[in-house]
Write an enzyme that holds these catalytic residues in place. Structure first.
Site, mmCIF file in Angstrom:
data_model
loop_
_atom_site.group_PDB
_atom_site.id
_atom_site.type_symbol
_atom_site.label_atom_id
_atom_site.label_comp_id
_atom_site.label_asym_id
_atom_site.label_seq_id
_atom_site.Cartn_x
_atom_site.Cartn_y
_atom_site.Cartn_z
ATOM 1 N N HIS A 470 0.834 -1.199 0.000
ATOM 2 C CA HIS A 470 0.000 0.000 0.000
ATOM 3 C C HIS A 470 0.870 1.250 0.000
ATOM 4 O O HIS A 470 1.905 1.296 0.657
ATOM 5 C CB HIS A 470 -0.913 0.031 1.227
ATOM 6 C CG HIS A 470 -1.952 -1.046 1.233
ATOM 7 N ND1 HIS A 470 -2.788 -1.250 2.306
ATOM 8 C CD2 HIS A 470 -2.294 -1.974 0.303
ATOM 9 C CE1 HIS A 470 -3.600 -2.266 2.035
ATOM 10 N NE2 HIS A 470 -3.310 -2.720 0.829
ATOM 11 N N CYS A 643 -4.086 2.822 8.562
ATOM 12 C CA CYS A 643 -4.793 1.636 8.044
ATOM 13 C C CYS A 643 -6.086 1.377 8.803
ATOM 14 O O CYS A 643 -7.052 0.842 8.238
ATOM 15 C CB CYS A 643 -3.909 0.401 8.151
ATOM 16 S SG CYS A 643 -2.290 0.547 7.374
#
Length: 661
Positions: A470, A643
């Site tokens: 990510h 996250c």
């Protein structure tokens, strides 16, 4: 250019026709001329303007009517300036002359009824539907542009409904109606003209599944909004009521721009002549208006936070409490997703991205639901979709969904200017891989959707070196004074080794990381610096981040002054990297308040040297750093604060239609 229609005159009978205001009628004078005619003259009653086009000059016919040669280079154009009060209340006479030029050898009469037909929308983007605007067929970007805008009606204004508002064929509430764009059909002229003429509103087959149109009928009650266009309905006959000059329609979008849909939709109204015999109708006039479906827009960290989302589980109470305190400081709402809804899935950033849609008359947030579809998969649709909060998702077709399809891998930069090209809404950042066999990529369905929105052109970064993969694992943006109005934060092994080397040289080589964490072995600065394997891992990671650094500098127009390097180490296992200690760049940004993963770095003079280094970089920018212990509840599970949180932010003040993609 005016719409032009050729009219053939009868040599035996008088001709009558409808003239639509703003058009031109070209008279076929040769078709009705007797064979011996060599010239003609033409006269009209007051209210009729006649123009002669002759090789190729244009002249308005004077009061003293001359005679014109009857040849191919002469064309007669007829226009009018106001709607008629009665049927056939205006006339045009054409007289034909022979070679001797004496009296007319034949004449024919044209009877005209002038009506006004206009299909209008908010093409000026003022929030008001104005009458008779020009160039409705053309949609132009920019501050001096034009063209109507349509919202995808993807919220759920009726709490009793189980679907989005655009999934049915009815108007359930006035709130539902306010999400739609107004379109008005205006007509003026004698009512009797519609005894043998009719107006048809229509849309192309390719556009029909992208829109829905409702006709406001009768009294202002919801039951009177009839679904007339969209899906399988391609045309609708607008019944003309005596004395009524306006018919109001409401248009909703059913689909966002995508790979196979530019976002442009055209609506047409056509005036048809309906002969008394059993013959089909013939078109006389068509008016067209073009809408563009508003794109889905992301908001960067520099936009003011409005609402923070976090999941509550049995092991993260401290993080939830820390988010509550940060939200209070930032004066924004906190929404906690309980365990009964998250079902043990804490990664709410990965599940969804919060953006918005905007038209001149309405703006509302829209949640983009990722295709990751884990335990949180129902939360966006069941708990966020609601009144004035829309929903969109993209379902991959015959594609494997990877971790790169989670939306920790979807970020957006603040507004930037790159080599003179302005990106006033920033640029989307997504992670991908080098072109190699087996590399992970975001699915085509999601990528195509992001590219099709146009207003935040994506930049693809290299993330396949990461275990999770990510972009938020190595970058973030924070607001800051200066030429850009922000700083780009990058995770930096190089900066970490530099800091630890300095502390070793100052005599703190025996200071330990991870002190105070039960079950986690501690390690000293000396041991880290002596670990050649760890050094090689981080040299590799640094090279990957440097590759992305160069892309970001080039595609966002940044210089080194715009970038801050936060100390961070990674470990590499099976060719995939993950954070060695909590990844500080993976933070939540709430205005000037930052929630940063607590790194548990070496304690020197009673303070964590990693925290102190980050404070020294960020606090001079007017930012406040709060370090949050997420070690066991997030870091040990390969994620961090960013996250596990999500933020709805204030939309841009800049209107997307004013940019030039």
């Amino acid at each position: 250019m005016s719409q032009q229609r050729t009219l053939r005159l009868s040599s035996q009978l008088h001709t009558s026709t409808v003239y639509v205001l703003g058009t031109e009628i070209s008279l076929d004078i040769r078709g009705s001329a007797p064979k011996d005619a060599t010239s003609f003259n033409v006269r009209g009653t007051p209210g009729v303007d006649i123009y002669i086009v002759h090789n190729p000059q244009v002249a308005k016919v004077p009061t003293c009517v001359p005679r014109w040669p009857l040849d191919d280079e002469v064309e007669v154009m007829v226009t009018m300036k106001a709607p008629s009060k009665d049927i056939n209340d205006h006339k045009v006479r054409i007289s034909y002359y022979g070679q001797d030029g004496g009296t007319a050898i034949h004449s024919t009469m044209l009877y005209l009824t002038c009506i006004d037909v206009s299909l209008d929308a908010d093409t000026t983007r003022s929030g008001v539907v104005q009458r008779g605007t020009t160039d409705k067929k053309e949609w132009i970007w920019g501050p001096d542009g034009q063209g109507a805008i349509l919202l995808v009606n993807c919220d759920r204004d009726d709490p009793k409904s189980s679907e989005m508002d655009n999934m049915d064929f009815c108007v359930r509430s006035y709130a539902d109606l306010r999400d739609m764009s107004c379109m008005i059909l205006r007509t003026q002229g004698p009512d009797a003209i519609f005894d043998d003429h009719k107006l048809v509103l229509h849309v192309s087959v390719s556009d029909a599944d992208k829109v829905g149109v409702f006709h406001a009928r009768g009294d202002d009650v919801l039951q009177q909004y009839e679904h007339v266009l969209g899906s399988h309905e391609l045309s609708y006959v607008v019944e003309h009521a005596s004395g009524r000059e306006e018919d109001t329609f409401y248009v909703e979008g059913l689909a966002f721009p995508d790979a196979d849909f530019s976002g442009l939709v055209s609506f047409h109204v056509t005036l048809l002549d309906t002969p008394t015999e059993s013959l089909p109708e013939t078109p006389i006039f068509t008016d067209t208006v073009v809408f563009r479906v508003a794109p889905w827009i992301m908001t960067p960290n520099t936009q003011r936070p409005l609402e923070v989302f976090v999941c509550s589980l049995s092991d993260n109470a401290d993080v939830v409490e820390a988010m509550s305190e940060l939200a209070q400081k930032a004066h924004c709402k906190l929404t906690i997703c309980p365990e009964v809804e998250n079902r043990g899935d804490r990664w709410i950033q990965d599940e969804m991205e919060l953006g918005y849609v905007q038209a001149p008359h309405k703006t509302f947030p829209v949640v983009f639901d990722s295709p990751r579809d884990r335990e949180l998969q129902d939360f966006p649709f069941k708990s966020i979709l609601g009144p004035d909060f829309g929903y969109v998702t993209q379902e991959p077709f015959n594609e494997i969904v990877s971790s790169l399809d989670s939306f920790g891998n979807l970020e957006v930069s603040p507004p930037v200017t790159v080599r003179g090209k302005a990106y006033p809404l920033g640029r989307i950042l997504i992670g991908s891989s080098f072109p190699r066999v087996g590399g992970r990529r975001m699915t085509k369905a999601v990528r195509d959707f992001l590219y099709a929105q146009k207003v935040q052109p994506p930049v693809e970064l290299y993330v396949d070196w990461l275990c999770v993969g990510h972009v938020d694992e190595f970058l973030s943006f924070v607001p800051a004074l200066g030429r850009q109005g922000f700083r780009l934060l990058l995770a930096s092994p190089r900066a970490c080794y530099k800091l630890l080397t300095e502390k070793q040289e100052e005599g703190y080589g025996d200071a330990r990381l991870f002190e105070g964490l039960e079950t986690v072995p501690t390690t000293t600065i000396d041991e880290i610096l002596a670990n050649e394997s760890l050094r090689r891992d981080n040299d590799y990671v640094q090279s990957c981040i440097d590759w992305n650094r160069d892309i970001l500098k080039r595609e966002l127009g940044l210089s080194e002054r715009d970038i801050l390097d936060l100390p961070q180490l990674f470990s590499v296992l099976d060719e995939e990297a993950s954070a060695f200690f909590p990844d500080m760049v993976n933070m939540i940004v709430l205005g000037k308040h930052l929630g940063i993963p607590k790194p548990f770095g070496p304690i020197i003079d009673g303070r964590c040297c990693l925290e102190e280094n980050v404070r020294s970089l960020l606090e001079p920018l007017g930012l406040t750093c709060t370090f949050v212990d997420d070690f066991f509840s997030y870091h040990a599970l390969l994620g961090e604060i960013h996250c596990g949180t999500n933020v709805r932010r204030k939309p841009f003040s800049f209107k997307w239609w004013n940019m030039i993609p």
